[in-house]
Write a protein that holds these residues in place. Structure first.
Motif, PDB file in Angstrom:
ATOM      1  N   GLU A  91       0.861  -1.189   0.000  1.00 41.94           N
ATOM      2  CA  GLU A  91       0.000   0.000   0.000  1.00 41.94           C
ATOM      3  C   GLU A  91       0.894   1.234   0.000  1.00 41.94           C
ATOM      4  OE1 GLU A  91      -2.971   2.278   3.108  1.00 41.94           O
ATOM      5  OE2 GLU A  91      -2.596   0.133   3.377  1.00 41.94           O
ATOM      6  N   ASP A  93       0.369   4.470  -0.181  1.00 44.41           N
ATOM      7  CA  ASP A  93      -0.020   5.641   0.615  1.00 44.41           C
ATOM      8  C   ASP A  93       0.486   5.542   2.052  1.00 44.41           C
ATOM      9  OD1 ASP A  93      -1.253   6.680  -1.565  1.00 44.41           O
ATOM     10  OD2 ASP A  93      -3.282   6.091  -0.986  1.00 44.41           O
ATOM     11  N   ARG A  95       2.633   3.093   2.973  1.00 43.48           N
ATOM     12  CA  ARG A  95       3.886   2.331   2.947  1.00 43.48           C
ATOM     13  C   ARG A  95       3.799   1.094   3.830  1.00 43.48           C
ATOM     14  NH1 ARG A  95       8.646   7.027   2.965  1.00 43.48           N
ATOM     15  NH2 ARG A  95       7.920   8.096   1.068  1.00 43.48           N
TER      16      ARG A  95
END
Length: 286
Positions: A91, A93, A95
């Motif tokens: 992910e 956004d 991390r």
């Protein structure tokens, strides 16, 4: 929404493939060392998947590295390789890394192999139709219970223990049933050695109290959970017995506390026991 991480995994795949590509004439000690390194790398990658399984909200590479006690560079390369092959999702956004769909697919195949999907699901659905509440089937996985199947009730407020969920044995009805009706040696070991960590203020954390509850469960034939695992939830569970009279699974009904009293929940025990007997006759007893 998770997407695959764009990262260079050549170092990992290259190191694993190099061992297999060595010439036949290579010295045996060198080949053995390469094989050991390859096996060790696979073991580390599998270990990362296990750690991610305990992180439903995902974890960063740094967090995983600390928990796995591996160098960050090794962890990052392994995560990149696992992401490339679909075993892990990244992910960007936040991390954070999560278990990927490939793990789910493998889990479903294991579930089908053991009959938990095709055989158990119709029985769970029938229990839910009669009770109007969620029905959960679990097995023991070491010091945890593993949810292998669940059927939600028709109500809007639903139980969150989805297939693949690992939960505590001492704070859940399914877990306590698995402990209480395990074989004598396993039960004695679990009762004495399970970590009794509190998940709510109502969780059992005293060893003597836990021992007494397990004995009570054995006498009455079912286990309960009243906000010990999650505030606002209660459940009742019965064992699914193998031919030796030991639990190889447990079956539960779970509800929010505002919908059913504990007395009303316990009244569902005969329904669960009838379903458990049917599961015992149909499921492979492993």
């Amino acid at each position: 929404m998770s997407v695959n991480q764009a990262t260079d995994t050549a170092a990992v795949s290259g190191s694993l493939e190099q061992a297999a590509a060595e010439p036949e004439a290579a010295a045996k000690p060198a080949k053995a060392a390469k094989d050991d390194s390859r096996t060790d790398m696979v073991g580390k990658a599998l270990g990362l998947l296990v750690l991610l399984g305990d992180e439903p909200r995902g974890a960063s590479a740094a967090e995983i590295s600390r928990r796995a006690e591996l160098p960050f560079s090794t962890t990052y390369r392994l995560l990149g390789s696992l992401t490339r092959d679909g075993f892990v999702d990244y992910e960007p956004d936040g991390r954070r890394y999560h278990l990927g769909l490939r793990v789910f697919q493998l889990g479903q195949r294991v579930s089908n192999h053991h009959g938990f999907a095709g055989t158990a699901l119709p029985i769970l659905r029938r229990v839910t139709e009669e009770s109007g509440e969620a029905t959960i089937l679990s097995v023991r996985d070491g010091i945890h219970h593993l949810t292998v199947n669940k059927v939600d009730g028709p109500q809007t407020f639903r139980v969150t223990s989805d297939p693949g969920h690992l939960g505590a044995l001492h704070t859940t009805s399914v877990g306590k049933a698995l402990v209480a009706f395990a074989d004598d040696a396993t039960r004695a070991q679990l009762v004495e050695e399970l970590p009794l960590e509190p998940l709510t203020a109502l969780s059992i954390t005293d060893r003597e109290a836990f021992r007494a509850e397990i004995e009570q469960i054995r006498r009455q034939g079912y286990a309960t959970m009243d906000e010990e695992n999650e505030l606002g939830m209660r459940a009742v569970a019965v064992p699914v017995f193998n031919d030796q009279g030991h639990a190889f699974a447990s079956l539960a009904t779970a509800v929010p506390v505002f919908r059913l009293s504990m007395e009303a929940l316990v009244a569902l025990v005969p329904l669960l026991q009838a379903a458990a007997a049917e599961l015992s006759a149909r499921l492979p007893q492993q």
